[in-house]
Write an enzyme that holds these catalytic residues in place. Structure first.
Site, PDB file in Angstrom:
ATOM      1  N   TYR A   1      32.335  -2.255 -30.110  1.00  0.00           N
ATOM      2  CA  TYR A   1      32.189  -0.861 -29.710  1.00  0.00           C
ATOM      3  C   TYR A   1      31.403  -0.110 -30.780  1.00  0.00           C
ATOM      4  O   TYR A   1      31.916   0.182 -31.853  1.00  0.00           O
ATOM      5  CB  TYR A   1      33.548  -0.194 -29.499  1.00  0.00           C
ATOM      6  CG  TYR A   1      34.425  -0.836 -28.455  1.00  0.00           C
ATOM      7  CD1 TYR A   1      33.892  -1.644 -27.451  1.00  0.00           C
ATOM      8  CD2 TYR A   1      35.804  -0.639 -28.462  1.00  0.00           C
ATOM      9  CE1 TYR A   1      34.711  -2.230 -26.495  1.00  0.00           C
ATOM     10  CE2 TYR A   1      36.625  -1.213 -27.506  1.00  0.00           C
ATOM     11  CZ  TYR A   1      36.076  -2.011 -26.538  1.00  0.00           C
ATOM     12  OH  TYR A   1      36.888  -2.600 -25.590  1.00  0.00           O
TER      13      TYR A   1
ATOM     14  N   HIS B   1      37.934 -11.174 -27.267  1.00  0.00           N
ATOM     15  CA  HIS B   1      37.407 -10.178 -26.324  1.00  0.00           C
ATOM     16  C   HIS B   1      36.930 -10.810 -25.022  1.00  0.00           C
ATOM     17  O   HIS B   1      37.167 -10.274 -23.932  1.00  0.00           O
ATOM     18  CB  HIS B   1      36.265  -9.418 -26.993  1.00  0.00           C
ATOM     19  CG  HIS B   1      36.065  -8.047 -26.446  1.00  0.00           C
ATOM     20  ND1 HIS B   1      35.445  -7.049 -27.149  1.00  0.00           N
ATOM     21  CD2 HIS B   1      36.391  -7.485 -25.262  1.00  0.00           C
ATOM     22  CE1 HIS B   1      35.408  -5.938 -26.428  1.00  0.00           C
ATOM     23  NE2 HIS B   1      35.973  -6.189 -25.272  1.00  0.00           N
TER      24      HIS B   1
ATOM     25  N   PRO C   1      42.414   1.780 -16.553  1.00  0.00           N
ATOM     26  CA  PRO C   1      43.451   2.061 -15.552  1.00  0.00           C
ATOM     27  C   PRO C   1      43.089   3.207 -14.614  1.00  0.00           C
ATOM     28  O   PRO C   1      43.746   3.383 -13.583  1.00  0.00           O
ATOM     29  CB  PRO C   1      44.678   2.409 -16.396  1.00  0.00           C
ATOM     30  CG  PRO C   1      44.114   2.925 -17.679  1.00  0.00           C
ATOM     31  CD  PRO C   1      42.880   2.110 -17.918  1.00  0.00           C
TER      32      PRO C   1
ATOM     33  N   GLY D   1      40.021   3.354 -13.271  1.00  0.00           N
ATOM     34  CA  GLY D   1      38.838   2.911 -12.535  1.00  0.00           C
ATOM     35  C   GLY D   1      37.553   3.490 -13.099  1.00  0.00           C
ATOM     36  O   GLY D   1      36.694   3.951 -12.357  1.00  0.00           O
ATOM     37  N   ARG D   2      37.440   3.455 -14.438  1.00  0.00           N
ATOM     38  CA  ARG D   2      36.258   4.000 -15.132  1.00  0.00           C
ATOM     39  C   ARG D   2      36.037   5.473 -14.778  1.00  0.00           C
ATOM     40  O   ARG D   2      34.908   5.940 -14.668  1.00  0.00           O
ATOM     41  CB  ARG D   2      35.025   3.161 -14.833  1.00  0.00           C
ATOM     42  CG  ARG D   2      35.250   1.681 -15.115  1.00  0.00           C
ATOM     43  CD  ARG D   2      34.005   0.859 -15.146  1.00  0.00           C
ATOM     44  NE  ARG D   2      34.318  -0.534 -15.355  1.00  0.00           N
ATOM     45  CZ  ARG D   2      34.648  -1.083 -16.524  1.00  0.00           C
ATOM     46  NH1 ARG D   2      34.709  -0.329 -17.591  1.00  0.00           N
ATOM     47  NH2 ARG D   2      34.928  -2.374 -16.620  1.00  0.00           N
TER      48      ARG D   2
END
Length: 332
Positions: free
Chosen positions: A56, A133, A213, A215-216
């Site tokens: 990230y 990952h 959780p 859904g983006r």
């Protein structure tokens, strides 16, 4: 905030995904001060399970989290991930294009370098939960887990986890060393784990950590058309947000909205509350970089949906489109 056990690791029932503070979404990294305030407010609210990864940024999100938890290390359970950057031959230099350094590598050599880098960036002497990952097809999972077991013995990590691993990989990994948690996308937007993965993790005593959780962000009702997606937002290339698919998938949001209206909650809170009702071995990690959204999400822990509402939500048909434009890195 209620706590749950992930394979023996005690965590807050609701965690905080920190990825969007530094990568992938429009505006990521634009306000580190607000992101740090969000992390610290999460700790104050009892949302103490923090999730990051070396990819990230790359690297910058771990540094951000490290700054935010300085002086409060003992109050948090810290999770980070390795395996999407190859460290054999040294640490690749950061670049504006993550894809230029992304390379699956879970070899023992790479892991040993990766963990030291994460520890330094986070400013800690150990990581509570260290995930692979993505599964590396070039390295037997037994070798990867063997290296992680050595890190446990050395005190650099406490528990180990997997992300987006298949049932076969999970079984093989767990046979070498106990796996505490599996992190995989799961929500009203993605129900795939219910077929094989959740039954298996429960059989083996492995905790489940749903990422995305909400859904983006789709389940919050924030997006009503593709025009709502800002330039540079990776969701623009996501199949479920694609032209044609987007409009068909709005029906999911409408069902969530209807239940939210009944409960006096927000759609985001309903989506999270549904997940929390799926078991006491589940710890979702909704991501945000804003204090207001964090507080909204944390409120989901106090919402109890009726049996009829849970059934209504569970009956929603799956969305149209794959989870990613390129599913090749997903272990199946």
């Amino acid at each position: 905030m209620k706590h749950v056990s992930l394979g023996g690791l005690d965590v807050s029932q609701l965690g905080l995904g920190c990825m969007g503070m530094s990568a992938y979404y429009a505006g990521a990294g634009s306000d580190d001060a607000e992101s740090i305030r969000t992390i610290r407010r999460a700790i104050d609210l009892g949302v103490t399970f923090l999730d990051t990864a070396e990819i990230y940024g790359p690297y910058t999100n771990e540094e951000l989290v490290g700054r935010a938890i300085a002086g409060r290390r003992d109050e948090v359970v810290l999770a980070t991930k390795f395996g999407q950057i190859s460290h054999r031959g040294g640490n690749p230099q950061p670049t504006g294009d993550i894809n230029k350094i992304r390379k699956l590598d879970s070899s023992p050599e790479s892991i040993r370098i990766a963990v030291d880098g994460s520890l330094k960036r986070l400013g800690v002497d150990h990581i509570d939960l260290y995930y692979q990952h993505r599964v590396d097809p070039g390295t037997p999972i037994e070798d990867t887990v063997g290296a992680l077991a050595e890190l446990v013995a050395a005190g650099k990590i406490r528990y180990l986890g997997l992300s987006e691993a298949s049932a076969d990989t999970i079984r093989r990994a767990h046979a070498v060393h106990p796996v505490a948690a599996l992190q995989t996308e799961y929500s009203l937007w993605t129900r795939d784990p219910e077929q094989q993965i959740l039954p298996l993790t429960r059989e083996l005593g492995i905790g489940f950590v749903p990422y995305s959780p909400l859904g983006r962000g789709f389940l919050t009702g924030r997006f009503q058309s593709r025009a709502d997606l800002a330039d540079g937002d990776f969701r623009s290339s996501n199949p479920r947000f694609a032209e044609g698919n987007f409009d068909q998938n709005l029906r999911i949001v409408e069902e969530v909205r209807a239940v939210a209206a009944e409960t006096g909650a927000t759609p985001a809170q309903v989506a999270i509350a549904w997940l929390l009702a799926q078991g006491d071995d589940i710890a979702p990690i909704p991501g945000t970089k804003a204090v207001s959204r964090l507080e909204e999400n944390a409120g989901a822990a106090g919402i109890t949906l009726s049996a009829a509402q849970l059934s209504r939500l569970s009956a929603i048909a799956p969305p149209v489109g794959e989870r990613y434009a390129d599913m090749s890195s997903i272990d199946r």
